[in-house]
Structure formats: structure tokens, C-alpha cells
Design an enzyme around this catalytic site. Structure first.
Site, PDB file in Angstrom:
ATOM      1  N   GLU A 193       0.651  -1.259  -0.013  1.00 38.98           N
ATOM      2  CA  GLU A 193      -0.015   0.128  -0.066  1.00 38.98           C
ATOM      3  C   GLU A 193       0.854   1.206   0.030  1.00 38.98           C
ATOM      4  O   GLU A 193       0.325   2.349   0.156  1.00 38.98           O
ATOM      5  CB  GLU A 193      -0.980  -0.211   0.961  1.00 38.98           C
ATOM      6  N   ASN A 209      -2.734 -14.136   0.569  1.00 39.37           N
ATOM      7  CA  ASN A 209      -4.089 -14.860   0.587  1.00 39.37           C
ATOM      8  C   ASN A 209      -4.406 -15.565  -0.740  1.00 39.37           C
ATOM      9  O   ASN A 209      -3.464 -15.521  -1.770  1.00 39.37           O
ATOM     10  CB  ASN A 209      -5.267 -14.051   1.033  1.00 39.37           C
ATOM     11  N   THR A 211      -7.403 -24.403  10.436  1.00 43.69           N
ATOM     12  CA  THR A 211      -8.065 -23.454  11.664  1.00 43.69           C
ATOM     13  C   THR A 211      -9.420 -23.943  12.304  1.00 43.69           C
ATOM     14  O   THR A 211     -10.150 -24.700  11.768  1.00 43.69           O
ATOM     15  CB  THR A 211      -8.038 -22.192  11.339  1.00 43.69           C
ATOM     16  N   THR A 265     -12.620  -7.775   7.814  1.00 44.28           N
ATOM     17  CA  THR A 265     -11.798  -6.970   7.304  1.00 44.28           C
ATOM     18  C   THR A 265     -10.477  -6.946   8.131  1.00 44.28           C
ATOM     19  O   THR A 265     -10.462  -6.862   9.404  1.00 44.28           O
ATOM     20  CB  THR A 265     -12.316  -5.431   7.369  1.00 44.28           C
ATOM     21  N   ASP A 288      -4.403  -8.958   8.220  1.00 40.89           N
ATOM     22  CA  ASP A 288      -3.358  -8.319   8.793  1.00 40.89           C
ATOM     23  C   ASP A 288      -3.016  -8.804  10.287  1.00 40.89           C
ATOM     24  O   ASP A 288      -1.726  -8.673  10.889  1.00 40.89           O
ATOM     25  CB  ASP A 288      -3.593  -6.813   8.828  1.00 40.89           C
ATOM     26  N   ALA A 315     -15.287  -9.809  15.756  1.00 39.38           N
ATOM     27  CA  ALA A 315     -15.664  -8.587  16.300  1.00 39.38           C
ATOM     28  C   ALA A 315     -15.747  -7.322  14.855  1.00 39.38           C
ATOM     29  O   ALA A 315     -14.802  -7.599  13.945  1.00 39.38           O
ATOM     30  CB  ALA A 315     -14.761  -7.869  17.450  1.00 39.38           C
TER      31      ALA A 315
HETATM   32  O1  RIB Z   1      -6.402  -5.143   5.179  1.00 45.18           O
HETATM   33  C1  RIB Z   1      -7.412  -4.324   5.818  1.00 45.18           C
HETATM   34  C2  RIB Z   1      -7.160  -2.856   5.571  1.00 45.18           C
HETATM   35  O2  RIB Z   1      -7.030  -2.800   4.133  1.00 45.18           O
HETATM   36  C3  RIB Z   1      -8.079  -1.965   6.028  1.00 45.18           C
HETATM   37  O3  RIB Z   1      -7.731  -1.245   7.283  1.00 45.18           O
HETATM   38  C4  RIB Z   1      -7.974  -0.793   4.848  1.00 45.18           C
HETATM   39  O4  RIB Z   1      -7.281   0.400   5.403  1.00 45.18           O
HETATM   40  C5  RIB Z   1      -7.242  -1.253   3.700  1.00 45.18           C
HETATM   41  O5  RIB Z   1      -5.895  -0.686   3.688  1.00 45.18           O
HETATM   42 NA    NA Z   2     -12.540  -7.703  12.655  1.00 41.87          NA
END
Ligand code: RIB
Ligand code: NA
Length: 309
Positions: free
Chosen positions: A141, A186, A243, A252, A256, A291
Site C-alpha cells: 500500500e 491470501n 484452523t 476486514t 493483517d 468483532a
Molecule cells: O487489510 C485491511 C485494510 O485494508 C483496511 O484497514 C483498509 O485500510 C485497507 O487498507
Molecule cells: Na474484525
């Protein structure tokens, strides 16, 4: 100062709308909730590592604006070192417009802004810290050249590297593979990079073999609820790490959370088998999908079972 985990990467302000489904082109639909959160793949990974107990620093750029000021405070609140967080008045803090549907799936548009102004000058300033750290993590990014340069700096100083090619780009510079001790993507990123479908464990094994041949130390392909596939250069076959099933509320940033946890384990337990690290990182990420939000959903060490440490 020596850090366990150093992230050279992005910060984004997440503008999140929860809606029953993702809208189609040209369509307006009603959502039921809106919130603003701290996101960006780089910062997310750093925050997760910090919450597990890693000593972390973030090398990044935000705007000289309200979102940027807030973001710096967020790092401080989470115990992340901010010596290498810079602010610029030439671009706005990165932003991500996110829509999450009732199945916990998402669609995201990012405007990287200030993130794209992070370059070699900032890396040079961070070099003394980078050269003494344990694990360095990069994504896509920020400008790809900056990521590649950071990974190479780390490797030249015998610092372990994790590269997360997210969001994926089709013609990834082959230098990235050689600069990655662990190349972690992924299923959709694996598909884009290999040009073959990656929807199940079998296909992930094949993709991992193909990616490993491009020169990385090991490959991890994450498969969401199907766990992940791990392939190390010294082994001839990849291993499937399943898992435990959870009910997803918001996936989301789960990837990460996984990478941040992996970086923590690599820094704290350098002799632990990679398979075991991924099994544990899967569990941490599994908590995060239960969450809403990205960083808001990342667990702290004290909330996790003792067997993970
Ligand atoms: O991987 C999730 C993230 O991707 C989000 O927090 C968003 O900011 C994007 O960059
Ligand atoms: Na989450």
C-alpha cells in the site's frame, strides 16, 4: 534501540459502512451503521504485533491533517514507537472506504495519499533501527520500490523479512521473492501472482510450490476458514494447517492480524517451526473476525489463551 517488529508500510483512516450486501454499480442502498477506524495494512500488522507484546516501530507517512494527528496518537496509545512516523503537507492521510455485508465480507477502495510519499530518504533515516531489529514486514500500500528497498535493507543486515503482497499487483518485481524470508499471501493474491485458480487446499499447495520457485525462503498461502498452506524451501512438500471454525462478523483486516501475529512469533520464538507459528497466528486472526472493525477487533495478549505464548 532494537525492535522486535518493524513495519514499513501504510496507515489509512477506515471509513466503514455496514450494509446488508455490497451495492452493484450505479446502485444506492441503505446501510445500518457507519464508523471511522484506524486501518491500513501496515499499521494494522504493527498494532497486532504490539498487542501480543512485541516491541514495535512503524516507518510510515501520514498527512499534516486531523486524520494524521489522530493516527500518531493511536500508535502512541498502542505502545508503537513513532520515531519514524512522518507527516507531510503535500498529501492527505491515506483513506479506505469500506463496505461490510451481513456475511462479514467486504469491498474496499483505498486512496493511499501520503503513503505514496514514503521513500528512500525516510528509509535511510530508519536504517540504524532497521539494521538492529529482528523482523521487518512490508506490504503493497506504499510505493513498491520503497517496500522492496526496505526488504533488501533488512536482509543485508540479517533481519528476517515477511512480505505480504497486498493488495496484489499483477507484474510483481521478481526481486520481491528473493527479498522475502516469508512470502505470505491470501488466495486471491496467490491467484493473481500465479495466474491459476486458488480456491482450496490442493490448489494452494500448487501455488505455494510455484511461488517458492521464484526465490523466497518460505511461502504461506492463507485460506480464511480453510486455514493455510505452509511451504519451506528445505521441505519438498507443503503442509496444510487447518484452523478452528468461528462465526465471522467482520473479516476486514483478518489477514493483517495474521501477519502481525506471525511477525510477533518470528521475533519472540525464532526456533519455533513455521507451521506452529501459523497455527497460532490463525487463532489470533480467528478472534479478530468475531468483532467489527480492523484494529478495534485485534486481541491483546491478556485476552488470549496462555497456550499461544
Ligand atoms: O487489510 C485491511 C485494510 O485494508 C483496511 O484497514 C483498509 O485500510 C485497507 O487498507
Ligand atoms: Na474484525
Amino acid at each position: 534501540e532494537a525492535f522486535d517488529v518493524m513495519v514499513v508500510g501504510s496507515c489509512m483512516t477506515d471509513l466503514v459502512s455496514q450494509a446488508p450486501r455490497l451495492p452493484k454499480a450505479g446502485e444506492t442502498i441503505h446501510g445500518h451503521k457507519f464508523f471511522i477506524g484506524f486501518g491500513g495494512k501496515g499499521a494494522n500488522q504493527c498494532i497486532q504485533a504490539a498487542r501480543l507484546g512485541a516491541k514495535t516501530t512503524m516507518v510510515c507517512k501520514v498527512g499534516k491533517d486531523f486524520f494524521g494527528d489522530n493516527y500518531i496518537q493511536n500508535f502512541k496509545d498502542n505502545g508503537v514507537n513513532t520515531d519514524f512516523v512522518e507527516q507531510t503537507s503535500s498529501a492527505a492521510t491515506g483513506a479506505a472506504s469500506i463496505i461490510v455485508n451481513d456475511a462479514g465480507e467486504n469491498a474496499i477502495v483505498i486512496v493511499a495519499g501520503a503513503n505514496l510519499l514514503l521513500g528512500s530518504e525516510e528509509l535511510q533515516k530508519a536504517l540504524p533501527a532497521i539494521s538492529r531489529g529482528k523482523v521487518l514486514v512490508c506490504q503493497l500500500e506504499i510505493s513498491p520500490q520503497t517496500s522492496l528497498q526496505a526488504l533488501r535493507m533488512a536482509q543485508e543486515n540479517k533481519v528476517k523479512t515477511i512480505f505480504n503482497p497486498a493488495p496484489a499487483i499483477p507484474d510483481l518485481d521478481t526481486g520481491f521473492y528473493r527479498a522475502s524470508d516469508v512470502f505470505c499471501c491470501n488466495e486471491s493474491e496467490a491467484e493473481l501472482l500465479t495466474g491459476s485458480s486458488v480456491t482450496n487446499v490442493e490448489e494452494a499447495h500448487r501455488a505455494a510450490q510455484e511461488l517458492l520457485q521464484r526465490g523466497c525462503g518460505s511461502v504461506i498461502v492463507t485460506l480464511g476458514p480453510q486455514g493455510c498452506v505452509v511451504l519451506e524451501a528445505r521441505d519438498s512438500t507443503s503442509k496444510h494447517v487447518p484452523t478452528t471454525a468461528v462465526t465471522a462478523v467482520d473479516t476486514t483486516g483478518a489477514g493483517d492480524s495474521f501477519i502481525g501475529a506471525l511477525a510477533f512469533y518470528m521475533a519472540h520464538y525464532p526456533t519455533m517451526p513455521l507451521e506452529e507459528m501459523t497455527r497460532r497466528a490463525n487463532q489470533v486472526a480467528g478472534v479478530s473476525v468475531q468483532a467489527v472493525g480492523t484494529q478495534t477487533s485485534y486481541p491483546f495478549r491478556k485476552e488470549l489463551p496462555a497456550e499461544l505464548f
